[in-house]
Design a protein around this motif. Structure first.
Motif, mmCIF file in Angstrom:
data_model
loop_
_atom_site.group_PDB
_atom_site.id
_atom_site.type_symbol
_atom_site.label_atom_id
_atom_site.label_comp_id
_atom_site.label_asym_id
_atom_site.label_seq_id
_atom_site.Cartn_x
_atom_site.Cartn_y
_atom_site.Cartn_z
ATOM 1 N N THR A 3 0.831 -1.191 0.000
ATOM 2 C CA THR A 3 0.000 0.000 0.000
ATOM 3 C C THR A 3 0.870 1.247 0.000
ATOM 4 O OG1 THR A 3 -1.614 -1.210 1.314
ATOM 5 C CG2 THR A 3 -1.865 1.159 1.223
ATOM 6 N N LEU A 4 0.462 2.237 -0.775
ATOM 7 C CA LEU A 4 1.166 3.508 -0.748
ATOM 8 C C LEU A 4 0.739 4.285 0.479
ATOM 9 C CD1 LEU A 4 0.999 4.780 -4.429
ATOM 10 C CD2 LEU A 4 2.903 3.711 -3.255
ATOM 11 N N ASN A 5 1.701 4.961 1.095
ATOM 12 C CA ASN A 5 1.378 5.815 2.222
ATOM 13 C C ASN A 5 1.813 7.237 1.902
ATOM 14 O OD1 ASN A 5 4.164 6.082 2.814
ATOM 15 N ND2 ASN A 5 4.132 4.204 4.019
ATOM 16 N N GLU A 54 12.631 1.316 -7.335
ATOM 17 C CA GLU A 54 12.089 0.826 -6.076
ATOM 18 C C GLU A 54 10.585 1.041 -5.958
ATOM 19 O OE1 GLU A 54 14.505 1.675 -2.544
ATOM 20 O OE2 GLU A 54 16.147 2.141 -3.913
ATOM 21 N N MET A 55 10.031 1.890 -6.816
ATOM 22 C CA MET A 55 8.578 2.030 -6.988
ATOM 23 C C MET A 55 8.307 1.830 -8.464
ATOM 24 S SD MET A 55 7.604 5.247 -4.567
ATOM 25 C CE MET A 55 5.903 5.087 -4.958
ATOM 26 N N ARG A 56 7.175 1.207 -8.769
ATOM 27 C CA ARG A 56 6.840 0.945 -10.171
ATOM 28 C C ARG A 56 5.386 1.316 -10.428
ATOM 29 N NH1 ARG A 56 10.388 -2.478 -13.003
ATOM 30 N NH2 ARG A 56 12.071 -3.235 -11.688
ATOM 31 N N LYS A 133 -3.695 0.103 -7.391
ATOM 32 C CA LYS A 133 -4.884 0.951 -7.348
ATOM 33 C C LYS A 133 -4.497 2.359 -7.782
ATOM 34 C CE LYS A 133 -7.160 -1.562 -3.697
ATOM 35 N NZ LYS A 133 -8.497 -1.913 -3.913
ATOM 36 N N THR A 134 -5.448 3.060 -8.373
ATOM 37 C CA THR A 134 -5.178 4.401 -8.874
ATOM 38 C C THR A 134 -5.754 5.444 -7.929
ATOM 39 O OG1 THR A 134 -5.253 3.567 -11.133
ATOM 40 C CG2 THR A 134 -5.432 5.948 -10.846
ATOM 41 N N LEU A 135 -4.854 6.271 -7.386
ATOM 42 C CA LEU A 135 -5.235 7.359 -6.509
ATOM 43 C C LEU A 135 -5.258 8.636 -7.333
ATOM 44 C CD1 LEU A 135 -5.696 8.176 -3.471
ATOM 45 C CD2 LEU A 135 -3.272 8.782 -3.457
ATOM 46 N N CYS A 136 -6.347 9.386 -7.249
ATOM 47 C CA CYS A 136 -6.478 10.647 -7.977
ATOM 48 C C CYS A 136 -6.421 11.801 -6.978
ATOM 49 C CB CYS A 136 -7.801 10.688 -8.735
ATOM 50 S SG CYS A 136 -8.125 12.286 -9.523
ATOM 51 N N PHE A 150 -2.938 11.431 -11.232
ATOM 52 C CA PHE A 150 -3.296 10.030 -10.993
ATOM 53 C C PHE A 150 -2.024 9.261 -10.687
ATOM 54 C CE2 PHE A 150 -6.880 11.551 -13.364
ATOM 55 C CZ PHE A 150 -7.966 10.803 -12.917
ATOM 56 N N LEU A 151 -1.996 8.586 -9.557
ATOM 57 C CA LEU A 151 -0.842 7.798 -9.132
ATOM 58 C C LEU A 151 -1.257 6.331 -9.079
ATOM 59 C CD1 LEU A 151 0.187 10.108 -6.167
ATOM 60 C CD2 LEU A 151 1.181 10.098 -8.450
ATOM 61 N N ALA A 152 -0.696 5.525 -9.962
ATOM 62 C CA ALA A 152 -0.932 4.083 -9.965
ATOM 63 C C ALA A 152 0.439 3.430 -9.740
ATOM 64 C CB ALA A 152 -1.558 3.631 -11.280
ATOM 65 N N LEU A 153 0.830 3.357 -8.485
ATOM 66 C CA LEU A 153 2.176 2.943 -8.118
ATOM 67 C C LEU A 153 2.153 1.942 -6.971
ATOM 68 C CD1 LEU A 153 3.495 6.569 -7.918
ATOM 69 C CD2 LEU A 153 4.247 4.941 -9.642
ATOM 70 N N ARG A 154 3.216 1.201 -6.887
ATOM 71 C CA ARG A 154 3.436 0.389 -5.694
ATOM 72 C C ARG A 154 4.923 0.266 -5.468
ATOM 73 N NH1 ARG A 154 1.621 -5.729 -7.436
ATOM 74 N NH2 ARG A 154 3.628 -6.350 -8.266
ATOM 75 N N GLN A 155 5.271 0.117 -4.200
ATOM 76 C CA GLN A 155 6.683 -0.042 -3.851
ATOM 77 C C GLN A 155 7.068 -1.495 -4.065
ATOM 78 O OE1 GLN A 155 7.790 1.429 0.011
ATOM 79 N NE2 GLN A 155 9.942 1.463 -0.542
ATOM 80 N N GLU A 156 8.205 -1.682 -4.691
ATOM 81 C CA GLU A 156 8.694 -3.022 -4.948
ATOM 82 C C GLU A 156 9.275 -3.621 -3.665
ATOM 83 O OE1 GLU A 156 8.600 -4.962 -8.016
ATOM 84 O OE2 GLU A 156 7.045 -3.426 -8.100
ATOM 85 N N ASP A 157 9.036 -4.910 -3.472
ATOM 86 C CA ASP A 157 9.622 -5.606 -2.328
ATOM 87 C C ASP A 157 11.107 -5.807 -2.578
ATOM 88 O OD1 ASP A 157 7.115 -5.829 -1.129
ATOM 89 O OD2 ASP A 157 6.686 -7.668 -2.224
ATOM 90 N N CYS A 158 11.892 -5.512 -1.579
ATOM 91 C CA CYS A 158 13.352 -5.645 -1.728
ATOM 92 C C CYS A 158 13.795 -7.043 -1.356
ATOM 93 C CB CYS A 158 14.067 -4.632 -0.862
ATOM 94 S SG CYS A 158 13.703 -2.952 -1.368
#
Length: 158
Positions: A3-5, A54-56, A133-136, A150-158
């Protein structure tokens, strides 16, 4: 799916606000974010920029034709009544500047991201993402609604 914070969202908002204020000489307000499908009407202009590292995902900067002409007019310091190649280049560069500033903020916080060259879309189009998910986040320019980020992103697991 991660989840994006606020730590992931704020660099984009800070960059968009600063670049818009610096390039367009206007007051920019950030409105309440909502989850929203990225669907646009025939009069829409959308700057599409991919994010890797690190985010995609993707960032979309959307505006109406009227708002696009207003932004291009302010950036080019001349009246723009329709989006021609010159105005389209200015809008694409706006996307580059916003995303470049966001990448710098992320880098200073120890998060490495890269951005793709911008693609400018015009017309009725929609994007769906099973990836994130897309956050507007609606933004105002001098008190008037003008841009949706519009942000449709997630942080990649390291």
């Amino acid at each position: 799916m991660a989840t994006l914070n606020a730590e992931h969202i704020n660099p984009f908002l800070m960059a968009a606000k600063k670049v818009m204020q610096d390039m367009c000489f206007v007051e920019v307000g950030i409105q309440k974010p909502v989850l929203k499908k990225a669907a646009f009407e025939s009069d829409s202009w959308v700057i599409i920029i991919g994010v890797t590292g690190e985010m995609r995902g993707q960032v979309l900067i959307a505006m109406s034709g009227k708002s696009a002409c207003s932004v291009a007019s302010k950036m080019c310091m001349m009246e723009v009544s329709q989006i021609d190649d010159f105005a389209a280049s200015a809008l694409s560069e706006l996307g580059n500047m916003i995303m470049g500033n966001a990448a710098t903020v992320f880098s200073s916080n120890g998060v490495g991201i890269d951005i793709t060259p911008p693609t400018l879309s015009n017309g009725k189009v929609s994007f769906s993402s099973a990836y994130a998910k897309t956050l507007c986040v609606p933004m105002t320019m001098n008190g008037e609604n003008c841009i949706e980020l519009f942000l449709a992103l997630r942080q990649e697991d390291c």
